[in-house]
Design a protein around this motif. Structure first.
Motif, PDB file in Angstrom:
ATOM      1  N   GLU A 293     -58.880 -74.552 133.598  1.00 39.15           N
ATOM      2  CA  GLU A 293     -58.081 -73.336 133.498  1.00 39.15           C
ATOM      3  C   GLU A 293     -57.487 -73.267 132.107  1.00 39.15           C
TER       4      GLU A 293
ATOM      5  N   ASP B 217     -61.655 -74.110 141.002  1.00 44.24           N
ATOM      6  CA  ASP B 217     -62.097 -75.343 141.642  1.00 44.24           C
ATOM      7  C   ASP B 217     -61.785 -76.507 140.701  1.00 44.24           C
ATOM      8  N   GLU B 218     -62.008 -77.702 141.161  1.00 46.87           N
ATOM      9  CA  GLU B 218     -61.638 -78.891 140.390  1.00 46.87           C
ATOM     10  C   GLU B 218     -62.558 -79.180 139.206  1.00 46.87           C
ATOM     11  N   GLU B 219     -63.676 -78.472 139.097  1.00 49.06           N
ATOM     12  CA  GLU B 219     -64.599 -78.671 137.979  1.00 49.06           C
ATOM     13  C   GLU B 219     -64.488 -77.588 136.909  1.00 49.06           C
TER      14      GLU B 219
ATOM     15  N   PHE C 191     -56.478 -71.246 139.156  1.00 47.10           N
ATOM     16  CA  PHE C 191     -57.350 -72.274 139.734  1.00 47.10           C
ATOM     17  C   PHE C 191     -58.529 -71.648 140.469  1.00 47.10           C
TER      18      PHE C 191
ATOM     19  N   LEU D 282     -58.007 -79.470 133.551  1.00 47.21           N
ATOM     20  CA  LEU D 282     -58.468 -79.488 134.940  1.00 47.21           C
ATOM     21  C   LEU D 282     -57.288 -79.772 135.858  1.00 47.21           C
ATOM     22  N   PHE D 283     -57.301 -79.144 137.009  1.00 44.40           N
ATOM     23  CA  PHE D 283     -56.266 -79.374 138.015  1.00 44.40           C
ATOM     24  C   PHE D 283     -56.907 -79.793 139.319  1.00 44.40           C
ATOM     25  N   PRO D 284     -56.244 -80.662 140.067  1.00 49.11           N
ATOM     26  CA  PRO D 284     -56.720 -80.958 141.422  1.00 49.11           C
ATOM     27  C   PRO D 284     -56.297 -79.814 142.349  1.00 49.11           C
ATOM     28  N   ALA D 285     -57.019 -79.647 143.434  1.00 47.86           N
ATOM     29  CA  ALA D 285     -56.678 -78.590 144.390  1.00 47.86           C
ATOM     30  C   ALA D 285     -55.260 -78.759 144.920  1.00 47.86           C
ATOM     31  N   SER D 286     -54.787 -79.985 144.988  1.00 51.73           N
ATOM     32  CA  SER D 286     -53.447 -80.253 145.510  1.00 51.73           C
ATOM     33  C   SER D 286     -52.333 -79.823 144.560  1.00 51.73           C
TER      34      SER D 286
ATOM     35  N   ALA E  45     -52.876 -77.051 142.107  1.00 49.11           N
ATOM     36  CA  ALA E  45     -53.619 -75.995 141.430  1.00 49.11           C
ATOM     37  C   ALA E  45     -52.751 -75.163 140.489  1.00 49.11           C
TER      38      ALA E  45
END
Length: 150
Positions: free
Chosen positions: A81, A76-78, A74, A64-68, A70
């Protein structure tokens, strides 16, 4: 044989990044690819490795990646990838299919609703991804972002 990734596999995952993202490295050697394995083992990290005897020849993993921060695929955060690679000498034998199936099974078991990835539109892997239910949802930086519902 396929088994789950553990913390001892981080070096192999780093090696596999070259195979998975060689096209991105050629485009810009300073791209932050190591975010796909850095600090491996954090919440949301999971994967599988294919091996014969002592030799690993492929891996598939997600995170998982945060949007900040990505990743290339990417959504979304849920949505984790995924990254997948097989060493060149072992390609064309169905190992990628086995790895992808095992990883998607793992993502389902972990409760994810979908997974994403980034791929060059002319990559032979696109056919593999489509067979596993991936559909293109965006074009970004010359690559297709694909998502599969689980």
């Amino acid at each position: 044989m396929i088994r789950a990734i553990d913390s001892q596999d981080t070096r192999f995952l780093r090696d596999m990044l070259r195979h998975a993202y060689h096209w991105r490295i050629a485009e810009d050697p300073d791209r932050p690819l190591y975010r796909y394995v850095q600090n491996w083992g954090r919440p949301g990290d999971a994967g599988v490795i294919a091996f014969a005897g002592p030799n690993a020849y492929g891996a598939a993993w997600y995170r998982l990646f945060p949007a900040s921060a990505a990743g290339f695929g990417f959504v979304d955060e849920e949505t984790p990838e995924l990254t997948i690679a097989v060493v060149p000498s072992c390609r064309g034998r169905g190992y990628g299919d086995q790895l992808l199936s095992a990883l998607m099974d793992r993502a389902r078991a972990d409760g994810y609703e979908r997974v994403s990835l980034s791929v060059e539109p002319d990559s032979p892997a696109v056919h593999l991804y489509k067979r596993h239910g991936f559909e293109t949802v965006a074009e970004r930086g010359g690559a297709s972002v694909m998502v599969a519902d689980l």
